[in-house]
Design a protein around this motif. Sequence first.
Motif, mmCIF file in Angstrom:
data_model
loop_
_atom_site.group_PDB
_atom_site.id
_atom_site.type_symbol
_atom_site.label_atom_id
_atom_site.label_comp_id
_atom_site.label_asym_id
_atom_site.label_seq_id
_atom_site.Cartn_x
_atom_site.Cartn_y
_atom_site.Cartn_z
ATOM 1 N N GLY A 1 6.040 1.995 -2.153
ATOM 2 C CA GLY A 1 4.906 1.119 -2.387
ATOM 3 C C GLY A 1 5.171 0.215 -3.578
ATOM 4 O O GLY A 1 5.799 0.619 -4.559
ATOM 5 N N GLN B 1 9.583 13.052 -0.428
ATOM 6 C CA GLN B 1 8.929 12.175 -1.391
ATOM 7 C C GLN B 1 9.778 12.094 -2.651
ATOM 8 O O GLN B 1 10.217 13.111 -3.179
ATOM 9 N N LYS C 1 3.891 5.996 3.011
ATOM 10 C CA LYS C 1 3.847 7.364 3.525
ATOM 11 C C LYS C 1 3.793 7.370 5.046
ATOM 12 O O LYS C 1 4.533 8.102 5.713
ATOM 13 N N TRP C 2 2.928 6.536 5.610
ATOM 14 C CA TRP C 2 2.791 6.462 7.072
ATOM 15 C C TRP C 2 4.105 6.038 7.717
ATOM 16 O O TRP C 2 4.556 6.635 8.693
ATOM 17 N N GLY D 1 0.429 7.223 -8.441
ATOM 18 C CA GLY D 1 0.051 7.209 -7.032
ATOM 19 C C GLY D 1 0.818 6.209 -6.188
ATOM 20 O O GLY D 1 0.508 6.029 -5.007
ATOM 21 N N ASP E 1 0.835 -1.197 0.000
ATOM 22 C CA ASP E 1 0.000 0.000 0.000
ATOM 23 C C ASP E 1 0.877 1.258 0.000
ATOM 24 O O ASP E 1 1.669 1.456 0.922
ATOM 25 N N LEU F 1 3.467 5.822 -4.104
ATOM 26 C CA LEU F 1 4.328 6.763 -3.410
ATOM 27 C C LEU F 1 5.624 6.125 -2.920
ATOM 28 O O LEU F 1 5.654 4.975 -2.476
ATOM 29 N N GLU G 1 -2.654 -1.050 12.297
ATOM 30 C CA GLU G 1 -1.638 0.002 12.281
ATOM 31 C C GLU G 1 -0.605 -0.224 13.375
ATOM 32 O O GLU G 1 0.592 -0.077 13.156
ATOM 33 N N TYR H 1 0.115 4.225 0.735
ATOM 34 C CA TYR H 1 -0.156 5.068 1.895
ATOM 35 C C TYR H 1 0.482 4.509 3.163
ATOM 36 O O TYR H 1 0.744 5.245 4.105
ATOM 37 N N ARG H 2 0.747 3.209 3.179
ATOM 38 C CA ARG H 2 1.548 2.660 4.275
ATOM 39 C C ARG H 2 3.001 3.103 4.140
ATOM 40 O O ARG H 2 3.694 3.293 5.146
#
Length: 235
Positions: A61, A38, A26-27, A44, A21, A46, A218, A23-24
């Motif tokens: 990702g 970045q 990013k997290w 998308g 993922d 990332l 999480e 967004y994971r």
Amino acid sequence: MTIHIDAAPGDIAETVLLPGDPYRAKWAAEHFLSDVRQVNAVRGMLGFTGFWQGHRVTFQGSGMGMPSLSIYVNELIRTYDAQTLIRIGSCGAMQSHVGLRDVILAMTATTLSSPSASIFRDVNFAPCADWSLLRAAAAAAESHDVPTHVGGIYSSDTFYDERPDLNEQMVRHGILGVEMEAAELYTLAARYGRRALAVLTVSDHLETGEALHHDLRERSFSDMVEIALEAAFAE
């Protein structure tokens, strides 16, 4: 730059952690790295590079499934010269003694097929983890008192599986869990002489039907990232 990664030369660290993922990614970068920036946003997917305890790290990702991961790992190795690649992701448990939130360190990865399968013709290649990473990850997990299992996993190329007979054989032969990427990661690492490992958090159980709530996923993901980072830079 590559077709799928628009990072400039030098933007990607030699050590890359690969959540499916973006967004994971990013997290994880925001929670574990300093001086983060970045480095990729194509489609998308990332990517971020920064520092963990003085060590340069990239979180990139990789998408869902072996074909997607194969694209990113090929480009990370062939264009950006990544040396250590660690998958960090979720998996489904296949053994009764493996619980939710446990960590699985994939020593081997069984699969029906992968993007690399055709080059082996009649040979059943056995993809496996890098021993130095596996040993260091096991030690890191023990030091954090995280319930951990080391052994074989199954990399499936389908999420909505309709082969209960196949799952039964995986369980029968001691496979700890199922996910969708590690077998191709290990094969590419072997091909290019790189280090690879899959560190997986159990998010659901195929036998009991249990599944983690989002909040608990999480928290467990944090344990997994710490284990992967410590393993990557163990002396």
